[in-house]
Design an enzyme around this catalytic site. Sequence first.
Site, short mmCIF file in Angstrom:
data_model
loop_
_atom_site.label_atom_id
_atom_site.label_comp_id
_atom_site.label_asym_id
_atom_site.label_seq_id
_atom_site.Cartn_x
_atom_site.Cartn_y
_atom_site.Cartn_z
N LEU B 211 0.97 -1.10 -0.02
CA LEU B 211 -0.21 0.12 0.06
C LEU B 211 0.91 1.26 0.04
O LEU B 211 0.56 2.12 -0.71
CB LEU B 211 -0.89 -0.14 1.54
N CYS B 212 1.99 1.21 0.83
CA CYS B 212 2.79 2.56 0.75
C CYS B 212 3.31 2.94 -0.56
O CYS B 212 3.45 3.98 -1.03
CB CYS B 212 4.08 2.41 1.94
N THR B 213 3.74 1.96 -1.35
CA THR B 213 4.23 1.94 -2.84
C THR B 213 3.05 2.81 -3.61
O THR B 213 3.44 3.74 -4.19
CB THR B 213 4.89 0.71 -3.36
#
Lengths: 530, 444
Positions: B211-213
């Site tokens: 998700l952070c990417t």
Amino acid sequence: MSSPAPKSPEQSEKSKKYDRQLRLWGDHGQRFLENSKVCLINATALGTEILKSLVLPGIGSFTIIDGEKVTEEDIGSNFFLDNDSLGNSRAQAATMCLLELNPDVRGDYIDEFPENVMKQNQDFLKGFSVVIATALPEKFLIPLSKQLWDAGIPLFSCKSIGLLGYARLQVNEHTVIEVHPDNDNPDLRLDEPWPALKEHLESFDISKLDKKERSHVPALIILYYFMQKFRNLHDGALPTNRAEKDQLRNMIRACGNEEGLLEENFEEAIHYVNTCLSHSKISSQVQSILDDPKCLNLNQDSAPFWVMVSALRELVQTEGSLPVKGSLPDMAADTNSYITLQQIYQKRFNEQVETVQRRVSEILRNVNQSPDAITEDEIKLFCKHANELYIVRGTCIADEYQSSTLDISMYLDDPDSLMMYYVILRGLDRFLSEFNAYPGQFDDQVEPDVVKLKSTIGKLLAEWGCGQVLRDERVHEVCRYGGAEMHSISAILGGCVAHEVIKLITHQYKPLNNTFIFDAITSNSVTYRL
Amino acid sequence: MGESAQDSYQKRWGHLRKVLERQGPFGHPEFEPSPEILEFVMNGCKILVIGAGGLGCELLKDLALMGFKNIHVIDMDTIELSNLNRQFLFRRKDIGMSKAECAAAFINSRVHGCQVTPHYKRIQDFDESFYRQFHVIVCGLDSIVARRWINGMMISMLQYDDGVLDQSSLIPIVDGGTEGFKGNARVIMPGLTACIECTLDLYPPQITYPLCTIANTPRLPEHCIEYVKVVQWPKENPWGSNIDGDDPQHITWIYEKSAERALQFNITGLSYRLVQGVVKNIIPAVASTNAVIAAVCATEVFKLATSCCVPMNNYMVFNDVDGIYSYTYEAEKKSNCLACSQVPQTLEIKDPSKMKLKDLIQVLCESASFQMRNPGLTTYINGKNKTLYMSTIKSIEERTRDNLNKTLTDLGLSDNCEIMVADQTSPNTLILKLKYLIEDVNMD
Ligand SMILES: [Zn+2]
């Protein structure tokens, strides 16, 4: 809420229908397919199974040549002959059923024996992209093979007998641009970066980055930084062996952050050590294509492939390496750092494509070919896959059949070798021309035919100078089949051959080189180069 | 049968008769050539084909021409335009109709005497009594979950006498799978040879993007698409529904939002085709690979039904990207297989006072040997049945949701206790014994 106005490209019906295959060979592969003309000699179950898997993905057209009338046995094994066709022309009945599969494909037939068609019009087969012959007796196969070899048209000769399948590709010369390798190493040029890349790579000092910067820098830059350090310790040389590579890996590994941990991008840099140190060298396979006489002696009839190879050769001569691929694998980094790097590779690629394109135009002018003989997209694709270029120069079936020595003795020392089936199938060919029937075709002749076939095979082996003796049980098994064509075996082989034909038409993927045998008794297969 | 009909039958099936009515050196040890074998194939033997898609269409054709007349086919899907490049029993006019029904009708009209019975249903709609009627089950599925379910069903039907398998309860499974130019075919003798669960690690996990990417550092067009899918769609919910990958309006919306995002980040290479591929998780498919794999499977069915040859032992991989390659080997039966080993399953837990129920569920979903989808967990505490968590029924999910953040200790699960796990990957409930590696220390 009201739906947003659709702005996206409207997909054509065709691209929706072919979606699942366009993801493999692309719109350009599909265009080749849609312009192709395939000829099938003999609409056996094997023949129609091959055509089925060509009509579905959308070849341009097919022509069936077959003088037989549909028999009960045909209907029992061939899906593309319906009940009502009993006694009718097999070519016609199969054409009708196959055409139902895809309205985009055209098809016609010639209700005549192939040998007559060839006799009446020597040039009949010119203009076909590929010719497929099934169950064609030796005496017709040999002249056909010679004719197509000279015309430069690929020929597939295939057989399905009992639980055995055989396919032989004869192709004079075939070139492939997109091989679609299973593991495609990234093309990074860190060993010899061009000035713009070098400048960018050297603008980073990994030891001076703060924690946030460290975690955002792409692995390539890290790897390059440590490659330079390694070079300083080794008189400018890069690691060549495993120990040296490990040394480089350890240098990266030793460079943990404040907490002594290694971030994901550093791990990736370690991972790239194995595959990405040197990539600027040209493989011997590509080099031999660059040095091929066909590239050096262009003329008005030279294929686009050789014109492009010639332009590429000049680029290599001035720049010392192939064009860069222009794509980057994904790597942990912030968007900006990654995209900046990606753009450097992309820009280099575009410049090199432009150079090649200019050369292609000049060459086309020099050899009196039309300036639009090769499109910009073709050149782009060619440059992108320059390191995959592949060429096959095959052998002629007539030569194989008429050769007095066949170099297969080394296989026959292994009693389980599937080469035995090649020998038996060649024996079967000869049996067929001598006795006009398959061994075991008639219920009361199985045992005598075993003896006859063994003697035929023995003679063949002696002719080839092979001292080995075949195991009786294999000869017996083939006589058990009596020339029976089992549908599922034809379907296995049909799928295999259809895809090989698609490879030839699209110039993508490496084709069979050149003899394939499927043994459904043990579910094993093998490829020999004969 | 009249004389001419008899004659025509003899001729029509002449190819098969040669192989079945003559002795062969490679026959199964029990093979006794006789006309009765073809008689059995045609009138005694009952085959179930699961899936009427790319492999299913081929399987039905192949089996019908290998003499099988009594075939059932299950498929709950309807025909789409993108099927027509390989599912050769369907035409443009059939779009929207049941695959099973269309395929059956086509085969029955083309192959005289063949009777394919279609079931426009899910495999889960049938029970043991239905599956028991077949001699061989052939799977041409694109879903791992469905494969695992049918594998579980066949194993649950095995009967043991004092630990010895009653062979008459065994129904062989022949399974095929394809992806692009690669494929595999295998023969499973449930309880005797490697089953689907024994070789679960052969199925690669689906690619997921952190998700952070996708939220903070997108680099690929796929990252942009995934962001629109998991963040923007739920937030804006343009049609007040879940994403329907078959609705062109939905795909168009995702395409446009992804294109905006890609532009914002200077990311190139986003196309409508890519958006479709990512949203629908499309697996490329061609006619030729399906033809090969289905025909290998049909050949094995024929061997199993006739003993004319020893069946494949037991797994074949196929790939025609570079020349034509195949390799056949014996996949090994796993001695503690979840499905076929009859060994009680234990799960080692490091520290029950730290492991939350949601962590346990994560293990069941992510570990290579379980790969479950949305397991429901129940147990007995003090002789009473207690539901720990179940996501599939809304009211129970709401009632048990709080348990997810409780530790195993909090939930009163003690060392060596048994939990019952139900999941869509199997028709059977898995009994899992929790084994604590450290003593459950009371913190008070
Ligand atoms: Zn198992």
